[in-house]
Scaffold this motif. Structure first.
Motif, PDB file in Angstrom:
ATOM      1  N   GLY A 199       0.627   5.801 -17.340  1.00 11.52           N
ATOM      2  CA  GLY A 199      -0.068   4.697 -16.689  1.00 11.52           C
ATOM      3  C   GLY A 199      -0.751   5.072 -15.389  1.00 11.52           C
ATOM      4  N   ARG A 200      -1.410   4.072 -14.805  1.00 11.63           N
ATOM      5  CA  ARG A 200      -2.110   4.192 -13.528  1.00 11.63           C
ATOM      6  C   ARG A 200      -1.700   2.998 -12.677  1.00 11.63           C
ATOM      7  NH1 ARG A 200      -3.663   5.633 -17.863  1.00 11.63           N
ATOM      8  NH2 ARG A 200      -3.341   3.431 -18.368  1.00 11.63           N
ATOM      9  N   ILE A 201      -1.495   3.194 -11.372  1.00  6.64           N
ATOM     10  CA  ILE A 201      -0.919   2.123 -10.548  1.00  6.64           C
ATOM     11  C   ILE A 201      -1.501   2.123  -9.145  1.00  6.64           C
ATOM     12  CG2 ILE A 201       1.093   3.588  -9.994  1.00  6.64           C
ATOM     13  CD1 ILE A 201       2.772   0.950  -9.959  1.00  6.64           C
ATOM     14  N   PHE A 202      -1.956   0.954  -8.712  1.00  8.77           N
ATOM     15  CA  PHE A 202      -2.402   0.704  -7.340  1.00  8.77           C
ATOM     16  C   PHE A 202      -1.346  -0.165  -6.653  1.00  8.77           C
ATOM     17  CE2 PHE A 202      -7.299   1.160  -6.811  1.00  8.77           C
ATOM     18  CZ  PHE A 202      -7.332   2.305  -7.584  1.00  8.77           C
ATOM     19  N   ALA A 203      -1.159   0.037  -5.373  1.00  5.71           N
ATOM     20  CA  ALA A 203      -0.290  -0.824  -4.565  1.00  5.71           C
ATOM     21  C   ALA A 203      -1.137  -1.922  -3.928  1.00  5.71           C
ATOM     22  CB  ALA A 203       0.403  -0.015  -3.475  1.00  5.71           C
ATOM     23  N   GLN A 204      -0.713  -3.172  -4.081  1.00  2.00           N
ATOM     24  CA  GLN A 204      -1.408  -4.238  -3.369  1.00  2.00           C
ATOM     25  C   GLN A 204      -0.845  -4.355  -1.953  1.00  2.00           C
ATOM     26  OE1 GLN A 204      -0.913  -8.539  -3.559  1.00  2.00           O
ATOM     27  NE2 GLN A 204      -2.996  -8.681  -4.345  1.00  2.00           N
ATOM     28  N   LEU A 205      -1.711  -4.278  -0.958  1.00  2.00           N
ATOM     29  CA  LEU A 205      -1.308  -4.368   0.441  1.00  2.00           C
ATOM     30  C   LEU A 205      -1.544  -5.795   0.922  1.00  2.00           C
ATOM     31  CD1 LEU A 205      -2.840  -1.005   1.682  1.00  2.00           C
ATOM     32  CD2 LEU A 205      -0.544  -1.452   0.757  1.00  2.00           C
ATOM     33  N   MET A 206      -0.471  -6.465   1.300  1.00  2.00           N
ATOM     34  CA  MET A 206      -0.512  -7.903   1.592  1.00  2.00           C
ATOM     35  C   MET A 206       0.098  -8.186   2.963  1.00  2.00           C
ATOM     36  SD  MET A 206       1.412 -10.886  -0.566  1.00  2.00           S
ATOM     37  CE  MET A 206       2.140 -12.273   0.315  1.00  2.00           C
ATOM     38  N   HIS A 207      -0.744  -8.554   3.897  1.00  2.00           N
ATOM     39  CA  HIS A 207      -0.309  -9.032   5.219  1.00  2.00           C
ATOM     40  C   HIS A 207      -0.316 -10.550   5.162  1.00  2.00           C
ATOM     41  CE1 HIS A 207      -0.040  -9.820   9.465  1.00  2.00           C
ATOM     42  NE2 HIS A 207      -0.318  -8.585   9.841  1.00  2.00           N
TER      43      HIS A 207
END
Length: 356
Positions: free
Chosen positions: A92-100
């Motif tokens: 698979g391929r994975i991005f991290a969502q950055l949430m402030h």
């Protein structure tokens, strides 16, 4: 083009156009650490063209909900390596969502008073370790502080890529900090970050540009909810606001823009025409009455979307891509286990069982 054709995303080749949308699950360990169960959860769903994780706080003050993971310490970054390794091992391929979270937070969760563009509280009750409580009055950021909060996304992105993520998605949607700056009622500033459209988009552009400088445009996406009213945000001049934002983001060479279907279809089509790069569309409103299905996906692909993100359908269907490909029924998700912690309703949803 079909939901199951490949798509080039930066340096990645996605084997299909199905994206796992970011969804809060509240399963992180103390200190905002990723866990072995989280590694299993994401690895189970690695047949997605792209996985976008739950929202990950880029700073302690940016944490919105209890039980969410972070990327603001080296220990947190190290804990994510088991997750990215498991997803990659499954292809698979994975991005991290950055949430402030900005004003959508609580001192009982972080030990800190929330901050926002202005001293205007969110509407509704926020999650805390002792249960929902009224959203507190945030402290308005001083002009000199704003750049540091924009830069926190870039610092978290560096840690994310170092931990093996293929990229990051900035959470610019759903009433959190970037969305608060875009808003015309949460943002009452009179400095260069508030007022007219060119000022209200500045924080989003600065946070994105800093992230691109840190990890590259091909590893950076942003999620937006044009006209959305989450946590009480309102936006004036939605088509103008988002057209201006996309015009500023276009030269940065982003991997994608991820739009939620929070505005009229004609507005979203205008943004499709305005955006020169990859467009991800989530056809279903978060927590709306109907999860995204195959018909919604095909509709938006026909309208020019490149990728389609699915949220709730991925919770109960770790093999969602295969179910969609083969026209198999989708299992419903158990809302009672969305955030309760533990592995029940997290790792316990099976793949489709074919009759013998």
């Amino acid at each position: 083009m079909s939901l199951f054709s490949s798509h080039r995303l930066g340096e990645l080749t996605l084997p299909n156009r199905v994206v796992m949308a970011p969804m809060t699950r509240g399963r992180a360990a103390a200190g905002g650490l990723a866990t072995p169960s989280m590694a299993t959860y994401y690895a189970q769903r690695a047949t997605a063209g792209l996985i976008v994780t739950e929202g990950v706080q880029p700073s302690l003050i940016g944490q919105s909900n209890p039980g969410t993971p972070g990327l603001h310490t080296e220990e947190q970054a190290a804990s994510w390596r088991q997750v990215t390794a498991a997803v990659h091992a499954n292809g698979g391929r994975i991005f991290a969502q950055l949430m402030h979270g900005g004003r959508v937070s609580h001192p009982d969760t972080t030990g800190l008073r929330p901050v926002g563009p202005s001293a205007v509280p969110a509407e509704g009750r926020v999650f805390t370790p002792s249960g929902p409580q009224p959203a507190p009055l945030p402290r308005a950021l001083e002009t000199a502080e704003v750049a540091g909060h924009a830069g926190s996304y870039a610092e978290a992105a560096r840690r994310a890529v170092g931990a093996g993520f293929d990229g990051v998605e900035l959470h610019g949607a759903n009433g959190y900090l970037i969305s608060q700056f875009l808003s015309s009622n949460a943002n009452l500033r009179t400095d260069r970050y508030g007022g007219r459209v060119s000022h209200r988009i500045r924080f989003a552009v600065e946070a994105t540009a800093a992230t691109v400088e840190a990890v590259g445009g091909e590893r950076t996406g942003i999620r937006l909810s044009p006209g959305g009213t989450f946590w009480g945000v309102r936006e004036r001049d939605v088509p103008e606001l988002y057209a201006a934002l996309l015009a500023e983001l276009a030269p940065l060479g982003l991997a994608y823009v991820h739009l939620e279907a929070t505005a009229e279809e004609e507005v979203l089509l205008g943004l499709r025409r305005a955006w020169p790069g990859t467009l991800v569309v989530n056809p279903s409103l978060p927590m709306g009455p109907k999860p995204t299905g195959r018909e919604d996906a095909d509709h938006w692909l026909g309208l020019g979307a490149d990728l389609i993100s699915f949220g709730r359908a991925f919770l109960a269907n770790p093999d969602l891509v295969e179910r969609l490909r083969n026209g198999l029924p989708l299992a419903p998700a158990d809302e009672a286990t969305y955030y309760q912690g533990g592995d029940a309703g997290y790792l316990t949803y099976p793949s489709y069982a074919y009759a013998a």
